[in-house]
Write a protein that holds these residues in place. Structure first.
Motif, PDB file in Angstrom:
ATOM      1  N   VAL A   1     146.127  68.913  58.936  1.00  0.00           N
ATOM      2  CA  VAL A   1     146.547  68.859  57.518  1.00  0.00           C
ATOM      3  C   VAL A   1     147.535  68.172  57.268  1.00  0.00           C
ATOM      4  N   LEU A   2     147.505  67.780  58.197  1.00  0.00           N
ATOM      5  CA  LEU A   2     148.379  65.739  57.458  1.00  0.00           C
ATOM      6  C   LEU A   2     147.786  64.738  57.577  1.00  0.00           C
TER       7      LEU A   2
ATOM      8  N   ALA B   1     147.449  75.539  52.029  1.00  0.00           N
ATOM      9  CA  ALA B   1     148.688  76.500  51.877  1.00  0.00           C
ATOM     10  C   ALA B   1     149.645  74.874  52.576  1.00  0.00           C
ATOM     11  N   LEU B   2     149.083  73.660  52.422  1.00  0.00           N
ATOM     12  CA  LEU B   2     150.682  73.156  52.501  1.00  0.00           C
ATOM     13  C   LEU B   2     150.907  72.783  51.146  1.00  0.00           C
ATOM     14  N   ALA B   3     149.706  72.473  50.025  1.00  0.00           N
ATOM     15  CA  ALA B   3     150.058  71.905  48.847  1.00  0.00           C
ATOM     16  C   ALA B   3     150.832  73.665  47.760  1.00  0.00           C
TER      17      ALA B   3
ATOM     18  N   ALA C   1     152.268  71.158  63.454  1.00  0.00           N
ATOM     19  CA  ALA C   1     150.842  71.259  63.427  1.00  0.00           C
ATOM     20  C   ALA C   1     150.031  70.046  64.912  1.00  0.00           C
ATOM     21  N   THR C   2     149.704  70.987  65.429  1.00  0.00           N
ATOM     22  CA  THR C   2     148.963  70.990  67.087  1.00  0.00           C
ATOM     23  C   THR C   2     147.272  70.657  66.770  1.00  0.00           C
ATOM     24  N   SER C   3     147.012  70.609  67.552  1.00  0.00           N
ATOM     25  CA  SER C   3     145.783  69.563  68.002  1.00  0.00           C
ATOM     26  C   SER C   3     145.047  71.396  67.694  1.00  0.00           C
TER      27      SER C   3
END
Length: 104
Positions: free
Chosen positions: A64-65, A84-86, A99-101
């Motif tokens: 996401v990042l 969603a982040l947008a 934000a995890t792997s």
């Protein structure tokens, strides 16, 4: 903790009533989530803004990042997280993305 359909605006509004903040552990059930995750985050963000609740913490995957091309089995999941982040970036909430792997 509240369970239910996070895309249902009425249910979400009821669940966050009188909340100071919201923590979301929403996530897709498999590698092809459709748009359920981003729709749910959009519903949640709108309900929070309407209820004057401004602090949101969400879980997402690590892609996401970044803005690298998405490939592989979970590319659709990563795109959902980016969408969603947008939505959050375009809104007025104070948000944090954990934000995890890989969560399992």
């Amino acid at each position: 903790m509240v369970t239910g359909d996070a895309r249902n605006a009425t249910a979400v509004a009821s669940a966050i009533r009188d909340a100071d903040a919201v923590v979301s552990a929403l996530g897709p059930a498999g590698p092809e989530p459709g748009t359920a995750y981003s729709e749910a985050i959009g519903t949640l963000a709108r309900a929070m803004e309407a209820a004057d609740v401004h602090r949101l913490v969400i879980a997402a995957n690590s892609r996401v990042l970044d803005d690298y091309p998405l490939e592989g089995a979970f590319a659709d999941v990563s795109q959902e997280h980016r969408d969603a982040l947008a939505t959050l970036r375009a809104g007025g909430l104070r948000w944090t993305v954990v934000a995890t792997s890989m969560l399992s």
